[in-house]
Write a protein that holds these residues in place. Structure first.
Motif, PDB file in Angstrom:
ATOM      1  N   GLY A 104       0.629  -1.222  -0.005  1.00 44.36           N
ATOM      2  CA  GLY A 104      -0.154   0.197  -0.111  1.00 44.36           C
ATOM      3  C   GLY A 104       0.616   1.040  -0.130  1.00 44.36           C
ATOM      4  N   THR A 105       2.229   1.289  -0.663  1.00 44.26           N
ATOM      5  CA  THR A 105       2.499   2.265   0.022  1.00 44.26           C
ATOM      6  C   THR A 105       3.260   2.776  -1.883  1.00 44.26           C
ATOM      7  OG1 THR A 105       4.195   1.304   2.031  1.00 44.26           O
ATOM      8  CG2 THR A 105       5.340   3.198   0.068  1.00 44.26           C
ATOM      9  N   ILE A 106       2.941   4.375  -1.737  1.00 43.91           N
ATOM     10  CA  ILE A 106       3.072   4.727  -3.108  1.00 43.91           C
ATOM     11  C   ILE A 106       4.305   6.008  -3.057  1.00 43.91           C
ATOM     12  CG2 ILE A 106       1.640   5.859  -5.536  1.00 43.91           C
ATOM     13  CD1 ILE A 106      -1.093   4.443  -4.440  1.00 43.91           C
ATOM     14  N   PRO A 107       4.999   5.888  -3.789  1.00 47.08           N
ATOM     15  CA  PRO A 107       6.320   6.934  -3.954  1.00 47.08           C
ATOM     16  C   PRO A 107       5.825   8.010  -4.940  1.00 47.08           C
ATOM     17  CG  PRO A 107       7.500   4.981  -3.818  1.00 47.08           C
ATOM     18  CD  PRO A 107       6.011   4.960  -3.699  1.00 47.08           C
ATOM     19  N   TYR A 108       6.165   8.882  -4.398  1.00 47.74           N
ATOM     20  CA  TYR A 108       5.295  10.282  -5.141  1.00 47.74           C
ATOM     21  C   TYR A 108       6.467  11.448  -5.180  1.00 47.74           C
ATOM     22  CZ  TYR A 108       3.863  13.089  -1.758  1.00 47.74           C
ATOM     23  OH  TYR A 108       4.146  14.280  -0.257  1.00 47.74           O
ATOM     24  N   VAL A 109       5.973  12.262  -6.305  1.00 47.63           N
ATOM     25  CA  VAL A 109       6.754  13.234  -6.751  1.00 47.63           C
ATOM     26  C   VAL A 109       5.904  14.226  -7.653  1.00 47.63           C
ATOM     27  CG1 VAL A 109       7.822  12.999  -9.102  1.00 47.63           C
ATOM     28  CG2 VAL A 109       9.126  14.415  -7.825  1.00 47.63           C
ATOM     29  N   ILE A 110       6.102  15.482  -6.770  1.00 48.75           N
ATOM     30  CA  ILE A 110       5.404  17.559  -7.745  1.00 48.75           C
ATOM     31  C   ILE A 110       5.775  17.557  -8.438  1.00 48.75           C
ATOM     32  CG2 ILE A 110       3.542  18.865  -6.958  1.00 48.75           C
ATOM     33  CD1 ILE A 110       3.644  17.851  -4.221  1.00 48.75           C
ATOM     34  N   ASN A 111       5.700  17.763 -10.112  1.00 49.49           N
ATOM     35  CA  ASN A 111       6.662  18.238 -11.032  1.00 49.49           C
ATOM     36  C   ASN A 111       7.011  19.908 -10.113  1.00 49.49           C
ATOM     37  OD1 ASN A 111       7.232  19.703 -13.759  1.00 49.49           O
ATOM     38  ND2 ASN A 111       7.659  17.888 -14.202  1.00 49.49           N
ATOM     39  N   GLY A 112       8.120  21.147 -11.147  1.00 47.83           N
ATOM     40  CA  GLY A 112       8.158  22.015 -10.824  1.00 47.83           C
ATOM     41  C   GLY A 112       6.532  22.842 -11.520  1.00 47.83           C
ATOM     42  N   ASN A 113       6.209  21.919 -12.460  1.00 44.38           N
ATOM     43  CA  ASN A 113       5.132  23.084 -13.346  1.00 44.38           C
ATOM     44  C   ASN A 113       4.226  23.130 -12.089  1.00 44.38           C
ATOM     45  OD1 ASN A 113       3.614  20.354 -14.040  1.00 44.38           O
ATOM     46  ND2 ASN A 113       2.992  21.106 -15.595  1.00 44.38           N
ATOM     47  N   VAL A 114       3.552  22.442 -11.039  1.00 44.65           N
ATOM     48  CA  VAL A 114       2.807  22.639 -10.625  1.00 44.65           C
ATOM     49  C   VAL A 114       2.476  23.951  -9.222  1.00 44.65           C
ATOM     50  CG1 VAL A 114       1.279  20.956  -8.793  1.00 44.65           C
ATOM     51  CG2 VAL A 114       2.306  19.451 -10.782  1.00 44.65           C
ATOM     52  N   GLY A 115       1.099  24.826  -9.519  1.00 43.93           N
ATOM     53  CA  GLY A 115       1.495  25.921  -9.121  1.00 43.93           C
ATOM     54  C   GLY A 115       1.226  25.345  -7.260  1.00 43.93           C
ATOM     55  N   GLU A 116       1.651  26.710  -6.522  1.00 42.39           N
ATOM     56  CA  GLU A 116       1.212  26.825  -4.942  1.00 42.39           C
ATOM     57  C   GLU A 116      -0.256  25.920  -4.629  1.00 42.39           C
ATOM     58  OE1 GLU A 116       2.361  26.103  -1.167  1.00 42.39           O
ATOM     59  OE2 GLU A 116       4.195  26.633  -3.273  1.00 42.39           O
ATOM     60  N   GLU A 117      -1.080  26.154  -5.534  1.00 46.10           N
ATOM     61  CA  GLU A 117      -2.247  26.152  -4.669  1.00 46.10           C
ATOM     62  C   GLU A 117      -2.985  25.110  -5.219  1.00 46.10           C
ATOM     63  OE1 GLU A 117      -4.597  27.703  -2.457  1.00 46.10           O
ATOM     64  OE2 GLU A 117      -2.990  29.553  -3.043  1.00 46.10           O
ATOM     65  N   CYS A 118      -2.258  24.304  -6.621  1.00 44.75           N
ATOM     66  CA  CYS A 118      -2.223  23.107  -6.760  1.00 44.75           C
ATOM     67  C   CYS A 118      -1.660  21.505  -5.834  1.00 44.75           C
ATOM     68  CB  CYS A 118      -2.465  23.067  -8.120  1.00 44.75           C
ATOM     69  SG  CYS A 118      -2.776  21.213  -8.705  1.00 44.75           S
TER      70      CYS A 118
END
Length: 738
Positions: free
Chosen positions: A165-179
């Protein structure tokens, strides 16, 4: 304009209108300014400015719209993360959601707030439609592997699940602060209510996902294992993408896409969806090639179909002409598709069971649709509590009521009935029947206040589909007959009476009857494992379980029929002598239009006895002549054929209150066509009774299966004194279900 300035503007407007000493708000009503509009009249202030109650209601509506427009669609950002819930609740936005749940009944007319919320009139519905339409799900390219045990809206195959049940994730730099905030809030919700752990990716290789924003929301279903198969994609994938439409980066959308990644498919794509929704492909973008509305091969054991699921589309999803693409079988629940749902009670159960979040817990039998969650305690539907979900949460009225057997019933009344109920209350009733039964709710009297906008001031919430799912809110002067939905929760009904608004006049309240019915969808052969230890003995419940004189046998939880000579079939419905029998004498009966017999004007019947006749007397049908023990019958010269639901209705009246009565039996005669399996004929009683409480209107629904036709007969057996003493005032067969 900030939210505090908006509130100041509203306060000023209200002071001008009302000249109040103080302003109070009522957070339980559909408008935050409800109490302001009603406070002065309750205090005895005279009317000012000639404003009628309707004018005030309309003004309140306009002010509420202005408030919503000013505050923005999603309200102020919660910097502390997602709102915490009571134990057991699903995750649902509640701001103003009560409004579209309202169903205002007057006589036979129903005014649904959800009917107003469509893409032609509502910006909210327009946004939801656009969000749905920009949600796509590409197929993985690696070879599919079958097997494994999955649940409900999860696609088959444990290889789609994430290890531990473990999902590693990364948030791309094109994602704005509110999102980014919405993504992190969604991660926290998964952590709080499931055993799914979204963890920051440490860059050590292996399967992981990457969030980024674009022109459309999309995600793969389950783990596509990019570490093994990423090179097969074009372009090559080094991470599993989750794309969020930059115009619709809301908690609803982000959670929806993340749930796909967890392994969930759309609720309306379940293999059993045809029982709950109808897809109108002629209105769908891309027609039947649109995979978002296609039916999938899903496992549906244990967790029911859920209109309130985060994964369920709205009624207008992917519409090319703003017409409905998904028609709910029960239209009172269409409001669930017009809300920005988050994780529902059953979504959480779905994930809990798919990922075995409670696998290490000691076995505890949770009751009343509750289930063991990751904390090893029972998660209960709203308004239920206790270690096993065995109690209701109520404000001093209501409780748990248990019915027994096929004919049990009870009455539920509002506090103080038949006097008007006091305002300020909240009552919850949980009605339970044995498994294998459904519950039918009818009203003898119903009067809950509304306003000129057909909105409810006080209401009765009825959870008859699923008790863990929000139900419609009913008010007005009538309540339709409601039957619990067939399935694993058909034996449960939850009622919640909310009169918390103290600034409106109360109504007389309600007097309701709840009775048990056999749920034939849960007879032998049901795939619902929850019924395995509670088999239904239909031999005891239904004396006519076997047709044509067959004997019902109940052995080791199985029901079968021992047929008389010349008959066969599961219910003894097939006759070996059918082809030798004379032609059906009823085959020439008309089967178009409707049938009506009004003895005071015209009544066509076909007598079955030449010795005793039915004649018109006292504006009804009576038997003459009469002798002890004699029988006189007639057949209604009308035939109901396949694909027609029709309602038989007849009215009985006792002639002389001082004399005994005979017995009247009304039968339906079913003839089935021979499609290579043998034709069949059988009779079933629709009504049997004498005098006593049988006077009045009686009805029965006639619904032939494919290849069947139905006729109806009436047979009277006179009393020992030679008197039948009953009058049939009218008979009708009309379109629709009774």
């Amino acid at each position: 304009m900030g939210i505090h300035r908006v509130l100041g503007l509203f306060t000023c407007v209200m002071i001008v209108i009302e000249s109040l000493d103080s302003v109070k708000t009522d957070e339980t009503g559909p408008s935050p300014f409800r109490s302001v509009l009603f406070t002065r009249n309750r205090r005895g202030f005279p009317e000012r400015g000639g404003l009628s109650s309707d004018s005030l209601a309309n003004l309140r509506e306009l002010l509420s719209q202005l408030y919503n427009k000013r505050k923005g669609k999603h309200g102020p950002t919660n910097s502390k993360g997602p709102t915490k819930l009571q134990k057991g609740a699903g995750l649902q936005k509640t701001s103003e959601s009560d409004v579209i749940r309202m169903v205002d009944h007057h006589g036979r007319n129903a005014f649904r707030e959800a009917d107003k919320e469509n893409p032609r009139t509502s910006q909210t519905a327009e946004d939801l439609l656009e969000e749905d339409t920009h949600d796509i799900h590409p197929r993985p390219v690696q070879p599919a592997r079958g097997g494994g045990s999955s649940r409900r809206s999860f696609l088959r195959g444990e290889h789609l699940l994430w290890t531990n049940g473990t999902i590693p994730y990364v948030i791309n730099g094109n994602v704005g602060e509110e999102c980014r905030k919405e993504i992190l809030a969604s991660v926290e919700l998964f952590h709080n209510y499931t055993c799914i752990h979204w963890e920051p990716y440490l860059g050590r290789g292996g399967d992981h996902v990457e969030f980024f924003t674009g022109g459309m929301s999309s995600s793969y279903v389950g783990n596509i294992q990019v570490s093994k198969y990423g090179h097969l994609y074009k372009p090559k994938l080094s991470s599993q993408p989750i794309s969020i439409d930059s115009r619709h980066c809301t908690l609803h959308v982000v959670l929806h896409e993340m749930s796909h990644t967890v392994g969930m498919t759309h609720e309306q794509s379940r293999s059993d969806r045809d029982r709950y929704v109808t897809v109108h492909w002629e209105h769908v973008l891309g027609g039947e090639g649109n995979q978002n509305l296609a039916k999938e091969d899903t496992e549906n054991h244990d967790v029911p179909y859920d209109y309130s699921s985060l994964m369920h589309y709205s009624a207008f999803a992917f519409s090319k002409d703003k017409e409905k693409t998904l028609e709910y079988k029960n239209t009172d629940y269409e409001f669930l598709g017009l809300r920005e749902n988050i994780l529902s009670f059953y979504d959480i159960e779905d994930i809990t069971k798919a990922y075995k979040c409670a696998h290490a817990c000691n076995e505890t039998e949770c009751q009343n649709a509750g289930y063991m969650d990751m904390t090893c305690s029972c998660r209960c539907p709203d308004y239920l509590q206790g270690p096993k979900c065995e109690e209701v949460v109520t404000g001093g009225c209501g409780g748990v009521i248990e019915l027994e057997g096929p004919t049990d019933q009870l009455t539920i009344s509002s506090p103080g009935y038949p006097q008007p109920y006091p305002a300020g209350g909240n009552c919850v009733w949980l009605v339970k029947a044995p498994r294998g039964y459904s519950l039918e709710l009818t009203s003898q009297e119903f009067n809950l206040p509304d306003n000129s906008l057909n909105r409810c001031s006080h209401w009765l919430e009825v959870r008859a589909m699923l008790i863990g799912q929000p139900g419609p809110l009913y008010c007005g002067d009538s309540l339709p007959m409601i039957t619990t939905e067939s399935g694993a929760e058909s034996h449960l009904l939850l009622l919640r009476f909310d009169s918390s608004n103290q600034f409106v006049d109360t109504g007389k309240g309600f007097n309701l009857t709840v009775k048990t019915k056999i749920d034939f969808s849960q007879s032998n052969g049901s795939t619902d494992s929850s019924l395995s230890d509670d088999a239904i003995n239909h031999c005891e419940l239904d004396p006519n379980w076997c047709y044509n004189g067959g004997t019902c046998v109940f052995d080791k939880g199985e029901v079968s029929c021992s047929c008389s000579d010349g008959y066969s079939g599961d219910f003894c419905e097939h006759s070996e002598h059918l082809k030798e029998m004379p032609e059906n004498p009823d085959k020439d009966f008309p089967d178009k239009g409707i049938y009506s017999c009004d003895p005071s004007t015209a009544c066509q019947i076909r007598p079955t006895s030449a010795e005793y006749a039915w004649t018109v007397k006292e504006q009804g049908l009576v038997v003459t002549p009469q002798s002890r023990g004699a029988q006189a019958g007639f057949t209604v010269p009308f035939r109901i054929t396949e694909s027609r639901d029709m309602c038989l209705e007849f009215t009985l009246r006792r002639r002389d209150p001082d004399r005994p009565c005979g017995e009247l039996k009304v039968m339906k005669h079913v003839t089935g066509a021979d499609f290579g399996y043998g034709g069949y004929q059988y009779d079933l009683p629709l009504y049997t009774g004498g005098c006593g409480g049988t006077a009045g209107v009686h009805s029965a629904t006639l619904s032939p299966f494919v290849g069947e036709s139905i006729t109806v007969s009436f047979t009277a057996t006179v009393a020992e004194n030679g008197d039948f003493n009953m009058v049939i005032e009218n008979i009708s067969i009309t379109e629709g279900i009774c």
